[in-house]
Design a protein around this motif. Structure first.
Motif, PDB file in Angstrom:
ATOM      1  N   PRO A   2     -14.001  13.444 -53.450  1.00 55.98           N
ATOM      2  CA  PRO A   2     -12.853  14.346 -53.371  1.00 55.98           C
ATOM      3  C   PRO A   2     -11.520  13.607 -53.290  1.00 55.98           C
ATOM      4  O   PRO A   2     -10.515  14.104 -53.747  1.00 55.98           O
ATOM      5  CB  PRO A   2     -13.094  15.142 -52.093  1.00 55.98           C
ATOM      6  CG  PRO A   2     -14.548  15.054 -51.835  1.00 55.98           C
ATOM      7  CD  PRO A   2     -14.970  13.729 -52.394  1.00 55.98           C
ATOM      8  N   SER A   5     -10.023  13.042 -56.749  1.00 58.99           N
ATOM      9  CA  SER A   5      -9.390  14.202 -57.379  1.00 58.99           C
ATOM     10  C   SER A   5      -8.028  14.477 -56.762  1.00 58.99           C
ATOM     11  O   SER A   5      -7.115  14.930 -57.437  1.00 58.99           O
ATOM     12  CB  SER A   5     -10.293  15.433 -57.270  1.00 58.99           C
ATOM     13  OG  SER A   5     -10.464  15.786 -55.908  1.00 58.99           O
ATOM     14  N   VAL A  79      -2.681  24.972 -57.834  1.00 52.54           N
ATOM     15  CA  VAL A  79      -4.118  24.760 -57.997  1.00 52.54           C
ATOM     16  C   VAL A  79      -4.603  23.677 -57.047  1.00 52.54           C
ATOM     17  O   VAL A  79      -5.656  23.817 -56.400  1.00 52.54           O
ATOM     18  CB  VAL A  79      -4.444  24.402 -59.475  1.00 52.54           C
ATOM     19  CG1 VAL A  79      -5.859  23.879 -59.607  1.00 52.54           C
ATOM     20  CG2 VAL A  79      -4.228  25.614 -60.364  1.00 52.54           C
ATOM     21  N   ARG A  80      -3.847  22.597 -56.931  1.00 52.70           N
ATOM     22  CA  ARG A  80      -4.242  21.522 -56.020  1.00 52.70           C
ATOM     23  C   ARG A  80      -4.277  22.005 -54.575  1.00 52.70           C
ATOM     24  O   ARG A  80      -5.214  21.722 -53.830  1.00 52.70           O
ATOM     25  CB  ARG A  80      -3.285  20.334 -56.137  1.00 52.70           C
ATOM     26  CG  ARG A  80      -3.702  19.159 -55.255  1.00 52.70           C
ATOM     27  CD  ARG A  80      -2.678  18.047 -55.261  1.00 52.70           C
ATOM     28  NE  ARG A  80      -1.338  18.469 -54.909  1.00 52.70           N
ATOM     29  CZ  ARG A  80      -0.897  18.621 -53.647  1.00 52.70           C
ATOM     30  NH1 ARG A  80      -1.702  18.397 -52.624  1.00 52.70           N
ATOM     31  NH2 ARG A  80       0.347  18.984 -53.414  1.00 52.70           N
ATOM     32  N   ARG A  81      -3.281  22.759 -54.178  1.00 52.00           N
ATOM     33  CA  ARG A  81      -3.241  23.254 -52.807  1.00 52.00           C
ATOM     34  C   ARG A  81      -4.368  24.251 -52.542  1.00 52.00           C
ATOM     35  O   ARG A  81      -4.944  24.279 -51.457  1.00 52.00           O
ATOM     36  CB  ARG A  81      -1.893  23.899 -52.513  1.00 52.00           C
ATOM     37  CG  ARG A  81      -0.783  22.893 -52.399  1.00 52.00           C
ATOM     38  CD  ARG A  81       0.540  23.579 -52.177  1.00 52.00           C
ATOM     39  NE  ARG A  81       1.619  22.630 -52.261  1.00 52.00           N
ATOM     40  CZ  ARG A  81       2.583  22.543 -51.354  1.00 52.00           C
ATOM     41  NH1 ARG A  81       2.585  23.351 -50.321  1.00 52.00           N
ATOM     42  NH2 ARG A  81       3.536  21.654 -51.498  1.00 52.00           N
ATOM     43  N   SER A  82      -4.665  25.061 -53.553  1.00 51.80           N
ATOM     44  CA  SER A  82      -5.765  26.010 -53.406  1.00 51.80           C
ATOM     45  C   SER A  82      -7.093  25.285 -53.240  1.00 51.80           C
ATOM     46  O   SER A  82      -7.910  25.650 -52.385  1.00 51.80           O
ATOM     47  CB  SER A  82      -5.817  26.933 -54.619  1.00 51.80           C
ATOM     48  OG  SER A  82      -6.942  27.754 -54.578  1.00 51.80           O
ATOM     49  N   ARG A  83      -7.328  24.270 -54.036  1.00 50.22           N
ATOM     50  CA  ARG A  83      -8.560  23.489 -53.917  1.00 50.22           C
ATOM     51  C   ARG A  83      -8.622  22.765 -52.580  1.00 50.22           C
ATOM     52  O   ARG A  83      -9.687  22.673 -51.955  1.00 50.22           O
ATOM     53  CB  ARG A  83      -8.661  22.483 -55.054  1.00 50.22           C
ATOM     54  CG  ARG A  83      -8.978  23.128 -56.376  1.00 50.22           C
ATOM     55  CD  ARG A  83      -9.124  22.096 -57.442  1.00 50.22           C
ATOM     56  NE  ARG A  83      -9.360  22.743 -58.733  1.00 50.22           N
ATOM     57  CZ  ARG A  83      -9.236  22.141 -59.893  1.00 50.22           C
ATOM     58  NH1 ARG A  83      -8.881  20.872 -59.947  1.00 50.22           N
ATOM     59  NH2 ARG A  83      -9.461  22.800 -60.997  1.00 50.22           N
ATOM     60  N   ALA A  84      -7.486  22.255 -52.133  1.00 52.85           N
ATOM     61  CA  ALA A  84      -7.465  21.552 -50.831  1.00 52.85           C
ATOM     62  C   ALA A  84      -7.760  22.524 -49.693  1.00 52.85           C
ATOM     63  O   ALA A  84      -8.453  22.182 -48.734  1.00 52.85           O
ATOM     64  CB  ALA A  84      -6.127  20.861 -50.634  1.00 52.85           C
ATOM     65  N   LYS A  86      -9.539  25.330 -49.890  1.00 44.40           N
ATOM     66  CA  LYS A  86     -10.965  25.688 -49.952  1.00 44.40           C
ATOM     67  C   LYS A  86     -11.818  24.553 -49.398  1.00 44.40           C
ATOM     68  O   LYS A  86     -12.797  24.790 -48.701  1.00 44.40           O
ATOM     69  CB  LYS A  86     -11.359  25.984 -51.397  1.00 44.40           C
ATOM     70  CG  LYS A  86     -10.887  27.315 -51.890  1.00 44.40           C
ATOM     71  CD  LYS A  86     -11.358  27.548 -53.308  1.00 44.40           C
ATOM     72  CE  LYS A  86     -10.765  28.829 -53.868  1.00 44.40           C
ATOM     73  NZ  LYS A  86     -11.150  29.041 -55.269  1.00 44.40           N
ATOM     74  N   HIS A  87     -11.450  23.320 -49.733  1.00 47.08           N
ATOM     75  CA  HIS A  87     -12.217  22.169 -49.281  1.00 47.08           C
ATOM     76  C   HIS A  87     -12.093  22.005 -47.759  1.00 47.08           C
ATOM     77  O   HIS A  87     -13.058  21.657 -47.076  1.00 47.08           O
ATOM     78  CB  HIS A  87     -11.746  20.910 -49.985  1.00 47.08           C
ATOM     79  CG  HIS A  87     -12.473  19.667 -49.611  1.00 47.08           C
ATOM     80  ND1 HIS A  87     -13.824  19.630 -49.392  1.00 47.08           N
ATOM     81  CD2 HIS A  87     -12.044  18.401 -49.399  1.00 47.08           C
ATOM     82  CE1 HIS A  87     -14.190  18.412 -49.066  1.00 47.08           C
ATOM     83  NE2 HIS A  87     -13.128  17.641 -49.059  1.00 47.08           N
TER      84      HIS A  87
END
Length: 90
Positions: A2, A5, A79-84, A86-87
């Motif tokens: 992770p 990414s 998108v990056r903040r959303s993935r972060a 969720k992670h």
């Protein structure tokens, strides 16, 4: 994995931010050059040939491109903040 990414996302954002800055600064420089040329008394017919034709057209093309790059930067960042999020949450 992770972490790679996240670095790639930051690199993409950084490149987009630099592109936005370069495109808009060049466009503003051309606009200021046009204003200076007009105030210096350059004939309007001179703007249709040579380098002045490029200086005249560049802001018309690069400002919309700069706006599109800003929108792309916002999307990539969201998108990056959303993935972060969720992670981190799950």
């Amino acid at each position: 994995m992770p972490e790679e990414s996240i670095v790639m996302g930051n690199r993409t954002e950084r490149v987009l931010a630099y592109l936005v800055a370069v495109v808009i600064v060049i466009s503003l420089a051309c606009f200021i050059a046009l204003m200076s040329a007009v105030s210096a008394g350059l004939d309007p017919r001179d703007f249709t040939s040579g380098v002045w034709a490029w200086v005249t057209m560049l802001p018309l093309i690069s400002l919309p491109i700069g706006f599109g790059l800003i929108v792309a930067l916002l999307v990539v960042s969201a998108v990056r903040r959303s993935r972060a999020a969720k992670h981190a949450g799950g």
